[in-house]
Design an enzyme around this catalytic site. Structure first.
Site, PDB file in Angstrom:
ATOM      1  N   ALA A   6      -7.438   7.261   5.006  1.00  0.00           N
ATOM      2  CA  ALA A   6      -7.572   6.474   6.234  1.00  0.00           C
ATOM      3  C   ALA A   6      -8.950   5.821   6.212  1.00  0.00           C
ATOM      4  O   ALA A   6      -9.934   6.382   6.704  1.00  0.00           O
ATOM      5  CB  ALA A   6      -7.405   7.355   7.455  1.00  0.00           C
ATOM      6  N   TYR A  14      -7.591   1.765   9.340  1.00  0.00           N
ATOM      7  CA  TYR A  14      -6.415   2.629   9.173  1.00  0.00           C
ATOM      8  C   TYR A  14      -6.630   4.012   9.797  1.00  0.00           C
ATOM      9  O   TYR A  14      -5.681   4.792   9.882  1.00  0.00           O
ATOM     10  CB  TYR A  14      -6.033   2.764   7.691  1.00  0.00           C
ATOM     11  CG  TYR A  14      -5.219   1.588   7.165  1.00  0.00           C
ATOM     12  CD1 TYR A  14      -5.709   0.299   7.236  1.00  0.00           C
ATOM     13  CD2 TYR A  14      -3.965   1.781   6.595  1.00  0.00           C
ATOM     14  CE1 TYR A  14      -4.980  -0.773   6.752  1.00  0.00           C
ATOM     15  CE2 TYR A  14      -3.218   0.712   6.107  1.00  0.00           C
ATOM     16  CZ  TYR A  14      -3.737  -0.560   6.185  1.00  0.00           C
ATOM     17  OH  TYR A  14      -2.998  -1.618   5.709  1.00  0.00           O
ATOM     18  N   ASP A  30       1.278   7.785   2.669  1.00  0.00           N
ATOM     19  CA  ASP A  30       0.657   6.669   3.392  1.00  0.00           C
ATOM     20  C   ASP A  30       0.363   7.100   4.824  1.00  0.00           C
ATOM     21  O   ASP A  30       1.206   7.735   5.468  1.00  0.00           O
ATOM     22  CB  ASP A  30       1.627   5.478   3.449  1.00  0.00           C
ATOM     23  CG  ASP A  30       1.311   4.431   2.403  1.00  0.00           C
ATOM     24  OD1 ASP A  30       0.706   4.782   1.378  1.00  0.00           O
ATOM     25  OD2 ASP A  30       1.696   3.256   2.618  1.00  0.00           O
ATOM     26  N   ASP A  66      -0.110   5.021   7.400  1.00  0.00           N
ATOM     27  CA  ASP A  66       0.489   4.126   8.404  1.00  0.00           C
ATOM     28  C   ASP A  66       1.962   4.493   8.580  1.00  0.00           C
ATOM     29  O   ASP A  66       2.860   3.666   8.415  1.00  0.00           O
ATOM     30  CB  ASP A  66       0.329   2.654   7.990  1.00  0.00           C
ATOM     31  CG  ASP A  66       0.922   2.345   6.637  1.00  0.00           C
ATOM     32  OD1 ASP A  66       0.911   3.242   5.767  1.00  0.00           O
ATOM     33  OD2 ASP A  66       1.419   1.219   6.447  1.00  0.00           O
ATOM     34  N   GLU A 106       1.494   1.035  -6.945  1.00  0.00           N
ATOM     35  CA  GLU A 106       2.949   1.232  -6.850  1.00  0.00           C
ATOM     36  C   GLU A 106       3.646   0.725  -8.120  1.00  0.00           C
ATOM     37  O   GLU A 106       4.610   1.332  -8.592  1.00  0.00           O
ATOM     38  CB  GLU A 106       3.494   0.507  -5.619  1.00  0.00           C
ATOM     39  CG  GLU A 106       4.982   0.744  -5.383  1.00  0.00           C
ATOM     40  CD  GLU A 106       5.463   0.148  -4.074  1.00  0.00           C
ATOM     41  OE1 GLU A 106       5.563   0.869  -3.080  1.00  0.00           O
ATOM     42  OE2 GLU A 106       5.728  -1.082  -4.053  1.00  0.00           O
TER      43      GLU A 106
HETATM   44  N1  UDP Z   1      -5.394   2.146   3.242  1.00  0.00           N
HETATM   45  C1  UDP Z   1      -6.496   2.445   4.061  1.00  0.00           C
HETATM   46  N2  UDP Z   1      -7.264   1.404   4.537  1.00  0.00           N
HETATM   47  C2  UDP Z   1      -6.986   0.097   4.258  1.00  0.00           C
HETATM   48  C3  UDP Z   1      -5.871  -0.189   3.437  1.00  0.00           C
HETATM   49  C4  UDP Z   1      -5.088   0.855   2.952  1.00  0.00           C
HETATM   50  O1  UDP Z   1      -6.771   3.589   4.348  1.00  0.00           O
HETATM   51  O2  UDP Z   1      -7.724  -0.793   4.730  1.00  0.00           O
HETATM   52  C5  UDP Z   1      -4.601   3.268   2.705  1.00  0.00           C
HETATM   53  C6  UDP Z   1      -3.704   3.913   3.762  1.00  0.00           C
HETATM   54  O3  UDP Z   1      -3.538   5.274   3.462  1.00  0.00           O
HETATM   55  C7  UDP Z   1      -2.400   3.168   3.570  1.00  0.00           C
HETATM   56  C8  UDP Z   1      -2.371   3.025   2.060  1.00  0.00           C
HETATM   57  O4  UDP Z   1      -3.732   2.811   1.679  1.00  0.00           O
HETATM   58  O5  UDP Z   1      -1.325   3.907   4.107  1.00  0.00           O
HETATM   59  C9  UDP Z   1      -1.487   1.904   1.516  1.00  0.00           C
HETATM   60  O6  UDP Z   1      -1.811   0.672   2.096  1.00  0.00           O
HETATM   61  P1  UDP Z   1      -0.784  -0.085   3.081  1.00  0.00           P
HETATM   62  O7  UDP Z   1      -0.118   0.924   3.943  1.00  0.00           O
HETATM   63  O8  UDP Z   1      -1.526  -1.195   3.765  1.00  0.00           O
HETATM   64  O9  UDP Z   1       0.269  -0.689   2.053  1.00  0.00           O
HETATM   65  P2  UDP Z   1       1.797  -1.019   2.385  1.00  0.00           P
HETATM   66  O10 UDP Z   1       2.468   0.284   2.727  1.00  0.00           O
HETATM   67  O11 UDP Z   1       1.797  -1.984   3.538  1.00  0.00           O
HETATM   68  O12 UDP Z   1       2.303  -1.607   1.101  1.00  0.00           O
HETATM   69 MN    MN Z   2       1.844   1.803   4.113  1.00  0.00          MN
END
Ligand code: UDP
Ligand code: MN
Length: 316
Positions: free
Chosen positions: A84, A88, A173, A175, A265
């Site tokens: 985080a 985030y 993740d 989010d 990924e």
């Molecule tokens: N993350 C973070 N800060 C940021 C961007 C990403 O902590 O500014 C971490 C966070 O754990 C997030 C993960 O990296 O869940 C993956 O990024 P994101 O969720 O934005 O990717 P997506 O799932 O949208 O492809």
């Molecule tokens: Mn994510």
């Protein structure tokens, strides 16, 4: 007979031979396009396993009470890494609170929260035998870098602590939110989650890295599933191997000034192509709040929450 059939279709459609061939090819492509890749049977239900005999975990494939009893005797610890950084940190409260309702309830869990803003970590009351450690890391001004650096940080954490402190590890993740049980049925020596947006997509259309210059390159004829980078799990030593390999491949790409289409990924998908997961989690374990529930999904357990990308990411 064949000629008669040809004449019949010709009369029916009013098309020439070339027209009929064209029509046939179009149908063939449409069929390919919509053929699910080893995920659903002809009735649209999840298959019980991948073609290498790895179970695909879904509602109905396990008895929660029975499987809990089996694992209770093992006295295991499940480490969970969560990153985080920057804005985030706002996702942590819902993530942790919903985890405490659903995630390995009754088992020993140790969250390792990586952040550049330790003061923003919310105080969430944890259940019995659930622990949380905050680890401070440097911030970054690129979201791609934050996301892909997770491999390196996981590698370091496993090396320095987890080999002694845990049996299994999941990287999740932040989010995201838990909406249903996520328990010991998800444990396996190497665990990947089928991405919610691509489980009905033919492999040629997976968003794998397609440039041969990248270490994450996968050709159009290869691939089993498209796995989501939001969920990685397994025995500590196996996830270590995965994180180390992906970090090395990411480093080679960086030295060659190439960044894979979906960062870590893409490298994860390459790793899983050659090191098949021993257990697959159905998209019940990795859904997306933006995606309406489909009939084959009986329960949503963990889902990516809606986020305003422009507002929360440090760069576009
Ligand atoms: N993350 C973070 N800060 C940021 C961007 C990403 O902590 O500014 C971490 C966070 O754990 C997030 C993960 O990296 O869940 C993956 O990024 P994101 O969720 O934005 O990717 P997506 O799932 O949208 O492809
Ligand atoms: Mn994510």
């Amino acid at each position: 007979m064949k000629v008669n059939l040809y004449l019949f279709f010709r009369a029916l459609t009013g098309l020439s031979l070339i027209g009929l061939v064209y029509l046939g090819l179009t149908f063939h492509w449409i069929k390919l396009l919509y053929r699910p890749p080893n995920v659903l049977d002809s009735q649209g239900n999840f298959l019980p396993m991948a073609p290498w005999s790895a179970p695909i975990v879904r509602e109905g494939s396990f008895d929660p009470k029975l499987i809990d009893e089996i694992y209770k005797k093992k006295n295991i610890t499940i480490a969970t890494t969560v990153f985080a950084l920057g804005k985030y940190t706002q996702f942590l409260k819902d993530f942790l609170e919903s985890a405490e309702q659903n995630y390995f309830v009754g088992f020993r869990v140790h969250y390792y929260v990586f952040t550049d803003l330790p003061e923003k970590i919310p105080a969430v009351k944890l259940g019995e035998d659930h622990h949380l450690t905050v680890l401070k890391v440097a911030s970054s001004n690129r979201w791609q870098e934050i996301s892909l650096r997770r491999m390196e940080r996981m590698e370091e954490l496993i090396e320095s602590r987890l080999l002694n402190e845990a049996d299994y590890v999941f990287s999740l993740d932040v989010d995201s939110k838990f909406y249903g049980r996520w328990g010991v049925e998800s444990l396996g020596s190497l665990v990947g989650a089928i991405h919610p947006w691509y489980y009905k997509t033919h492999k040629e259309w997976f968003p794998y890295e397609r440039r041969p210059e990248s270490q994450a390159y996968i050709s159009y004829s290869e691939g089993d599933y498209y796995y989501g980078g939001a969920v990685i799990g397994g025995l500590v030593k196996n996830v270590y191997q995965l994180a180390k390999t992906c970090r090395e491949q990411l480093d080679i790409d960086a030295a060659n000034s190439i960044e894979a289409a979906w960062q870590e990924e893409s490298h994860l998908n390459k790793y899983f192509l050659y090191n098949k997961p021993s257990k697959l989690l159905s998209p019940e374990y990795l859904w997306d709040d933006r995606k309406p529930k489909t009939p084959e999904i009986k329960i949503i357990r963990f889902s990516q929450v809606y986020k305003n990308y422009h507002e929360i990411r440090p760069n576009p």
